[in-house]
Scaffold this active site. Structure first.
Site, PDB file in Angstrom:
ATOM      1  N   HIS A  89     -11.930  -2.583  10.826  1.00  0.00           N
ATOM      2  CA  HIS A  89     -10.779  -3.418  10.450  1.00  0.00           C
ATOM      3  C   HIS A  89     -10.689  -4.564  11.457  1.00  0.00           C
ATOM      4  CE1 HIS A  89      -6.171  -3.492   9.543  1.00  0.00           C
ATOM      5  NE2 HIS A  89      -6.818  -4.290   8.746  1.00  0.00           N
ATOM      6  N   LYS A 104      -9.510  -2.143   1.145  1.00  0.00           N
ATOM      7  CA  LYS A 104      -9.274  -1.030   2.080  1.00  0.00           C
ATOM      8  C   LYS A 104      -9.987   0.249   1.617  1.00  0.00           C
ATOM      9  CE  LYS A 104      -6.372  -3.669   4.346  1.00  0.00           C
ATOM     10  NZ  LYS A 104      -6.727  -4.326   5.589  1.00  0.00           N
ATOM     11  N   ARG A 123       0.838  -1.189   0.000  1.00  0.00           N
ATOM     12  CA  ARG A 123       0.000   0.000   0.000  1.00  0.00           C
ATOM     13  C   ARG A 123       0.878   1.244   0.000  1.00  0.00           C
ATOM     14  NH1 ARG A 123      -2.094   0.799   4.468  1.00  0.00           N
ATOM     15  NH2 ARG A 123      -1.694  -1.198   5.446  1.00  0.00           N
ATOM     16  N   TYR A 158      -1.070  -3.187  -7.386  1.00  0.00           N
ATOM     17  CA  TYR A 158      -0.864  -4.127  -6.274  1.00  0.00           C
ATOM     18  C   TYR A 158      -1.873  -3.972  -5.140  1.00  0.00           C
ATOM     19  CZ  TYR A 158       1.803  -7.309  -3.288  1.00  0.00           C
ATOM     20  OH  TYR A 158       2.208  -8.375  -2.529  1.00  0.00           O
ATOM     21  N   ARG A 199       2.030 -11.990  -0.966  1.00  0.00           N
ATOM     22  CA  ARG A 199       0.646 -12.293  -0.565  1.00  0.00           C
ATOM     23  C   ARG A 199       0.094 -13.537  -1.247  1.00  0.00           C
ATOM     24  NH1 ARG A 199      -2.105  -8.677   3.226  1.00  0.00           N
ATOM     25  NH2 ARG A 199      -0.546  -7.065   3.584  1.00  0.00           N
ATOM     26  N   CYS A 227       0.119  -8.366  14.056  1.00  0.00           N
ATOM     27  CA  CYS A 227      -0.271  -8.861  15.389  1.00  0.00           C
ATOM     28  C   CYS A 227      -1.004 -10.201  15.289  1.00  0.00           C
ATOM     29  CB  CYS A 227      -1.146  -7.852  16.111  1.00  0.00           C
ATOM     30  SG  CYS A 227      -0.275  -6.362  16.588  1.00  0.00           S
ATOM     31  N   ASP A 254     -10.348  -9.960   8.148  1.00  0.00           N
ATOM     32  CA  ASP A 254      -9.801  -8.604   8.005  1.00  0.00           C
ATOM     33  C   ASP A 254     -10.809  -7.476   8.252  1.00  0.00           C
ATOM     34  OD1 ASP A 254      -7.548  -6.961   7.443  1.00  0.00           O
ATOM     35  OD2 ASP A 254      -8.239  -6.616   5.406  1.00  0.00           O
ATOM     36  N   SER A 279      -1.513  -4.193  12.018  1.00  0.00           N
ATOM     37  CA  SER A 279      -0.839  -5.210  11.214  1.00  0.00           C
ATOM     38  C   SER A 279       0.309  -5.821  12.017  1.00  0.00           C
ATOM     39  CB  SER A 279      -0.339  -4.606   9.909  1.00  0.00           C
ATOM     40  OG  SER A 279       0.500  -3.535  10.196  1.00  0.00           O
TER      41      SER A 279
HETATM   42  O1  SAT Z   1      -4.032  -3.009   1.794  1.00  0.00           O
HETATM   43  S1  SAT Z   1      -3.810  -4.373   1.336  1.00  0.00           S
HETATM   44  O2  SAT Z   1      -5.066  -4.915   0.866  1.00  0.00           O
HETATM   45  O3  SAT Z   1      -2.798  -4.389   0.269  1.00  0.00           O
HETATM   46  C1  SAT Z   1      -3.261  -5.351   2.573  1.00  0.00           C
HETATM   47  C2  SAT Z   1      -3.101  -4.756   3.890  1.00  0.00           C
HETATM   48  O4  SAT Z   1      -2.440  -3.737   4.053  1.00  0.00           O
HETATM   49  O5  SAT Z   1      -3.623  -5.352   4.843  1.00  0.00           O
HETATM   50 MN    MN Z   2      -5.945  -5.495   7.134  1.00  0.00          MN
END
Ligand code: SAT
Ligand code: MN
Length: 614
Positions: free
Chosen positions: A245, A225, A73, A216, A391, A269, A292, A267
């Protein structure tokens, strides 16, 4: 499907206008079929972008390698372009929406020449669910199309629900790499390599998303997101629900009683691991609803119902092993898209901490270079084989512990919210809030300690990530806290406060004086989940303290290797540590939200401080 088959006049006009600006060679409306998926994969493999994996080991799986500029990201290029800067808050990059649209319109002009423009009708959440929303993504990337097939529900069913005049969130995406006549991608991941020219833009006043230059993950799969968190958080504020989230799990006790729990963790954790946990406690069962994102609305009974708006897992590969997450490893055995992983001699994927060394003599790393095959699963001394943000994209239905009701359109009733971070000190293993507002306070101060190596901040500094939403809240975080407070107060005013989920703060990452973890984590976390379950059931298993309700001594049986003494320390109040915590929140953290920070949160701070001094 072609444009003329569209029944929704607004959608048809929108598609035509964008096609006129972006000038693709052709336009295709995606139907979500297997035939379409296979056709996109063929285009990607023929263009040298996708590698089919060994059909004996990973049937229906493909590996992709992205451009080194395009691996995660792009937070610095992610914008919340609200009319007023204050509405974006200190938690977002703000920019003027009119200027931004002007700039991006010029970038979009002709950006799809030589390519096909795909229009993806997708539903976030089970198609037709009252909690679900429809999005429409325009993209020039077949890689995005196949990933959206897995991560969302795509196709004709969605168009049917949309009808002739339904609402959709418009999502514009281009990889910014037009092709000249006769040119092809020829094995090179298409994107804008200059990070400063990438844009991930959100227009909260009009619920729109415009993305440019990246192919990506969350930059390009706009349902995740961008829609399901940044724009949905704004929709949720405006419509009185929650877009969070959070993982969603189902837990069953030995008597067969079921509860649903959601959890927000920053993230790194272990959110995905927690969602798919294999309990060590006999007789307990954990099943997955989502790993998520959770969307939650109040039902007629006053309870909060959650759906997973997604249909797949977009998980971090490195570190995933049968040891750390057995169910994730099972989920990715077939029909999975891998990106930026290593490729072994026998055409299988490999990454750091996968649990075994790479077979054969050589391996191809995520950059496409041939290297000696690592004999263990540890990171090689020089560069990693898989990118740290490599990923897997896998269908959720392939998870062996996916709960049968994971696609129930009415959602599942939530009993508890968990908030947590990575904290070496101060924060106990588990702590139940005294009230709704105290719980919102806990969520607001969530954060993780960072190591000096990772960022230019002093080691031990806490980086706050309120509600694990810092990069994902589409408006001023102070107002977001207020939205949470108001929802609870409304419920209480209606006499339904008892139906609100209970709120817990968890911390698996306490360290002792020697810097060793005090709690084994992973499957042993089931002991904490069981305590939380019993709390929600009204069991008398806690002691009231200055900071919240902690487990009664003996209420959580320590796992092997954890002494009763350590257990005690994990579940007690560190008075000095908490005084520092409170002082830090008061001095360095809350003031950044200025007068948008709800006053009741300062009251909460005062009350805890008073109890600690008392
Ligand atoms: O934002 S992404 O979908 O690329 C993955 C993340 O940051 O959890
Ligand atoms: Mn996430």
């Amino acid at each position: 499907m072609n444009i003329n088959e569209l029944k929704h006049a607004g959608l048809k006009k929108w598609t035509e206008e964008w096609a006129a600006l972006m000038q693709p060679d052709s336009v295709e409306i995606c139907d979500g079929t297997r035939e379409e998926y296979d056709r996109m994969i063929k285009i990607l493999v023929d263009g040298g972008l996708g590698t089919p994996l060994n059909p004996e080991k990973k049937p229906g799986c493909y590996l992709f390698r992205s451009d080194p500029s395009d691996v995660a990201r792009a937070e610095s290029r992610t914008f919340i372009a609200s009319k007023e800067k204050i509405e974006a808050g200190p938690n977002n990059n703000w920019t003027d929406p009119v200027e931004l649209k002007k700039t991006m319109t010029e970038l979009y002009r002709g950006c799809m020449k030589g390519r096909t423009m795909y229009v993806i009708p997708f539903s976030m959440g089970p198609v037709g669910s009252d909690i679900a929303k429809i999005g429409m993504e325009i993209t020039d990337s077949p890689y995005v199309v196949v990933n959206m097939h897995i991560m969302t529900r795509v196709g004709k069913e969605v168009l049917k629900v949309l009808g002739a005049d339904g609402f959709f969130v418009p999502c514009i995406h281009s990889i910014a790499k037009p092709l000249a006549k006769g040119e092809s991608d020829n094995g090179k991941w298409p994107c804008e390599p200059d990070v400063q020219k990438k844009y991930i833009s959100h227009f909260p006043d009009t619920y729109e998303i415009w993305s440019y230059g990246s192919g990506y993950g969350g930059n390009a799969l706009l349902g995740k997101k961008c829609l399901a968190l940044r724009i949905a958080s704004v929709l949720a504020r405006d419509e009185g629900w929650l877009a969070e989230h959070m993982l969603i799990l189902k837990i069953t006790n030995p008597e067969g009683k079921v509860k649903y729990i959601t959890g927000a963790l920053p993230s790194a954790c272990g959110k995905t691991n927690l969602a798919m946990l294999v309990p060590t406690l006999p007789g307990w069962k954990v099943e997955t609803i989502g790993d998520d994102i959770a969307w939650m609305k109040f039902g007629k009974d006053g309870r909060l119902y959650a759906i997973n708006p997604e249909a797949g897992f977009f998980g971090v590969a490195p570190g995933t092993s049968t040891q750390s997450n057995f169910n994730a490893m099972e989920s990715i055995k077939k029909n999975t898209i891998f990106t930026n992983c290593g490729l072994t001699e026998d055409n299988d994927i490999w990454w750091e901490e996968i649990g075994y060394g790479a077979p054969g003599e050589t391996i191809i790393d995520w950059k496409g270079n041939k290297r000696p095959a690592p004999k263990t699963d540890k990171k090689p001394a020089d560069e990693p084989i898989a990118h740290a943000n490599a990923r897997f994209t896998a269908p959720a239905r392939q998870c062996p512990v996916i709960a049968p009701e994971w696609e129930d359109p009415k959602g599942v009733p939530i009993s508890a919210f968990l908030f947590g971070g990575r904290r070496a000190a101060t924060i106990p293993l588990v702590n139940q809030s005294k009230s709704w507002v105290h719980g919102v306070f806990m969520g607001s101060i969530t954060g993780s300690e960072i190591t000096a190596a990772a960022l230019d901040l002093a080691a031990g500094t806490v980086r706050r990530d309120p509600f694990a939403m810092l990069p994902f809240c589409g408006y001023n975080m102070g107002d977001y806290f207020n939205h949470w407070i108001k929802l609870g107060q409304k419920s209480e005013a209606e006499g339904r406060g008892g139906e609100l989920p209970k709120i817990f703060f968890i911390n698996w990452f306490r360290k002792n004086k020697d810097g060793k973890f005090m709690w084994p984590g992973y499957s042993e976390n089931s002991r904490v989940l069981a305590w939380i379950f019993d709390r929600c059931d009204g069991k008398d298993n806690c002691v009231q303290t200055a900071i919240g309700n902690l487990p009664k001594p003996g209420a959580i049986e320590p796992p092997q290797g954890v002494s009763a003494e350590t257990m005690n320390e994990l579940c007690s109040v560190d008075i000095d540590g908490w005084k520092k915590e409170i002082a830090d929140v008061r001095k360095d953290y809350y003031p950044q939200y200025g007068d948008r920070l709800p006053k009741v949160l300062y009251d909460e701070l005062d009350a805890i401080e008073k109890r600690l001094n008392g």
